[in-house]
Design an enzyme around this catalytic site. Structure first.
Site, PDB file in Angstrom:
ATOM      1  CD  GLU A   1     -10.014   4.493   0.689  1.00 48.76           C
ATOM      2  OE1 GLU A   1      -9.850   5.717   0.523  1.00 48.76           O
ATOM      3  OE2 GLU A   1      -9.294   3.641   0.129  1.00 48.76           O
TER       4      GLU A   1
ATOM      5  CE  LYS B   1      -4.281  -1.615   0.111  1.00 52.88           C
ATOM      6  NZ  LYS B   1      -5.180  -1.379  -1.054  1.00 52.88           N
TER       7      LYS B   1
ATOM      8  CB  SER C   1      -0.137  -7.948  -1.548  1.00 57.53           C
ATOM      9  OG  SER C   1      -1.098  -8.750  -0.886  1.00 57.53           O
TER      10      SER C   1
END
Lengths: 259, 393
Positions: free
Chosen positions: B111, B89, B377
């Site tokens: 968010e 991220k 990830s």
């Protein structure tokens, strides 16, 4: 037949009161009763919201009414039937307002046709892109004699306001501040100068001011710059608290129209 | 490139910018400026320096020998779990905070679902000294307490989203409402390849560093840059978009997106959007969306908080539509088993999102000379509670 909204603005043109409520709220089949009471109380335009699970431009009051309506089983084809039924008694212009996704699933063209056939005079689809409307749906709306209003906000550029004006019909929906629905405070100097700017632009369409209109003062201030105003969240709150819809709707409209 | 977004912001029939007028000036400003800002040499230099020194890139491409033996193929893990903050991220939040500064914005909103994007945003805001508000569903705040506290330690205000089902979809609604109310000084860092154009393309470009590195690393490892299979999990789809991007035109590379099947695709508790969704509009773009026949958005379910989003990015919807990416789904149980398997065979506890990609190995007909890359990830620290509650280890 002439479009009732165009007709209204030609005949009246000032102090127009557009009242918004959510279809299927407080109860599933209140849609017609509320419209009748609004007409009796002297509202000029009846704007009915199509409930959606994710109304991103709305504050808590309208969000809650959407949720309650959906939980009670409200959906778009039922709303179109309700409009068809209320047209046997109600002659006031009716607008349907809604987010695009439920309309898309119904079929946008079918929605335009069915709404017009049921007696709807105008549409507001806040998340339908302007270019998509112009390229795909504008000529259909015109052929069905439906007016389609687009929103502008204080951050909308003058160039874009002109562009929106050139494709809108009926009226332009001027959002009073950078906010979601249901803001409740007095207009600031900044907002007043925005209204004045809109007035000076000499737009082809009349404009109505919405968002943050909740009492006589904000309504009459809006009316001094625009052709009228749109009241939503505070009306929903009145409906929510009401035990006697016709009576409370009459008192609500009176409280907006006069001190 | 063939699969890039077009001038109007569409990938085939998907994408676009379906937003109320109050958001138009902000989104339009981004659309006009994002490419020139992010490809300016000063931006690229700052972005890549931070990715190297702060995030720890390039992340390793690790040959998982025991896993390879088990599945009789050559399996590499792209170790995004080793990024600072524990997931891919941050590649995007670094990019967007640099962009926000160049747009002159002083405040950041975001968010978050599981909290990984929220933590990645809170981290870069602390790094840049910017004010940050993260919206998080009230239910997710209760489920992901440690990430809430990580954000608070980093100086971010975490605001509970109390509307709807109080999860990621609602947190996104609240962030968009906040942006409507604060249009001039605030930039909204969307965490996935969703939202109105240009967000899906912008986030894809920031995440594309993943496939850029994989190509170079594979070249060095095996003498050519192309795996036979590239696997990634898909919630909104940001890690998959990054892992696929530089392979999109290499059609001999099989791209596999793995969605969360939840308790089974037909169980009514699933987040497998390509299996269950229809074209619709949510959060500003036209994409595949889980919804009722009346167009109300369905709340998805997955054991993994990072995959329970009712849509997928419009790029993925298009890649599915044209058949460039094959989408599989794996159930909660399959994913949890794969998480344990990876822990036991390689000593790596994966995030449950990433465990979905690992679980898809069993669904492929692999040959011994096949080269498979799994985009790992994120790491599993944040999911310890879920592993413990699941219990079968």
């Amino acid at each position: 037949m002439k479009n009732r909204i165009t007709d209204l603005f030609e005949k009246k043109g000032k102090n127009i009161l557009n009242i918004f409520y959510t279809a299927g709220f407080p109860l599933l089949n209140d849609t017609r009763r509320i419209a009748e009471s609004l007409e009796a109380a002297g509202a000029d335009i009846i704007e009915i919201g199509i409930p959606f699970s994710d109304p991103i431009a709305d504050g808590p009051t309208i969000q809650e009414s959407n949720k309650i309506a959906l939980d009670q089983g409200m959906h778009l084809s039922l709303l179109i039937n309700q409009v068809r039924e209320l047209r046997s008694t109600v002659t006031t212009p009716v607008i349907l307002m809604g987010y695009l996704n439920p309309v898309m699933q119904y079929g946008v063209e079918k929605f335009f046709r069915d709404a017009a056939a049921a007696g709807v005079d105008g549409l507001i689809l806040p998340d339908l892109p302007l270019h998509e409307y112009v390229n795909t749906y504008k000529s259909l709306a015109e052929s069905l004699n439906l007016s389609v209003s687009f929103l502008i906000s204080p951050t909308t550029s003058e160039v874009r306001i002109k562009q929106i004006d050139s494709v809108s019909s009926g009226f332009i929906y001027a959002v009073s501040s950078s906010s979601t629905t249901g803001a409740k405070k007095e207009f600031s100097e900044e907002q007043i100068s925005y209204f004045k700017k809109l007035q000076s632009l000499d737009l082809e369409n009349p404009f109505l001011i919405g968002f943050g209109i909740f009492d006589f003062k904000t309504y009459s201030q809006a009316c001094s710059y625009a052709a009228g105003a749109i009241v939503g969240s505070s009306f929903i709150t009145a409906l929510k608290e009401s035990n006697d819809l016709p009576f409370d709707i009459k008192s609500f409209v009176r409280s907006i129209r006069s001190k | 490139m063939k699969f890039d977004v077009n001038e109007q912001g569409y990938y085939g029939q998907f994408g676009g910018a379906y937003i109320p007028e109050m958001l138009y000036p902000n989104v339009e400003e981004l659309r006009e400026k994002y490419l020139s800002i992010i490809y300016e040499s000063g931006f690229q230099a700052e972005f890549h320096k931070l990715l190297k020194d702060y995030v720890g890139r390039p992340t390793p491409l690790y040959l998982a020998k025991r896993l390879s033996e088990r599945y009789k193929a050559t399996i590499y893990l792209k170790r995004e779990d080793l990024c600072h903050t524990g997931a891919h991220k941050i590649n995007n939040t670094i990019g967007q905070i640099l962009l926000a500064k160049r747009l002159g914005k002083q405040k950041i909103i975001a968010e978050t679902g599981a909290g990984q994007h929220g933590v990645a945003t809170a981290t870069v805001c602390a790094l840049m000294g910017m004010e940050c508000i993260v919206y998080m569903g009230k239910l997710d705040m209760e489920r992901q307490r440690p990430n809430v506290e990580r954000m608070r330690i980093l100086g971010t205000t975490v605001v509970p989203a109390l509307s709807g089902s109080m999860t990621l979809k609602d947190a996104t609604n609240e962030a968009m409402r906040h942006w409507i109310n604060h249009p001039t000084d605030t930039h909204y860092i969307i965490g996935s390849v969703v939202g109105p154009h240009p967000y899906p393309d912008m986030v894809t470009r920031f995440q594309s560093i993943i496939s850029e590195e994989i190509k170079k690393q594979l070249q060095a490892e095996i003498g050519n840059p192309y795996p036979d299979y590239m696997l990634a999990c898909v919630g909104g789809g940001s890690n998959a978009a990054g892992a696929f991007y530089h392979f999109l035109s290499d059609e001999h590379v099989n791209l596999i997106g793995v969605e969360a099947g939840g308790k089974g695709v037909d169980s009514g508790e699933s987040a497998a959007t390509t299996a269950l969704g229809k074209p619709g509009v949510l959060h500003g773009s036209k994409t595949l969306l889980m919804q009722t026949v009346d167009g109300q958005v369905i709340e998805p379910y997955s054991i993994s908080a990072g995959l329970d989003y009712p849509g997928i990015g419009p790029l993925h919807a298009h890649l599915f539509d044209v058949g460039r990416v094959q989408f599989l789904n794996v159930t909660d149980d399959e994913a949890m088993n794969a998480g344990i398997e990876l822990s036991r065979t390689e000593g790596i506890i994966p995030a449950i999102e990433s465990a979905h990609a690992v679980a898809a190995l069993q669904k492929l007909d692999l040959y011994e000379d096949d080269v498979v890359v799994i985009n790992l990830s994120g790491r599993g620290d944040k999911d310890l509670e879920t592993y413990i509650r699941w219990g079968k280890y």
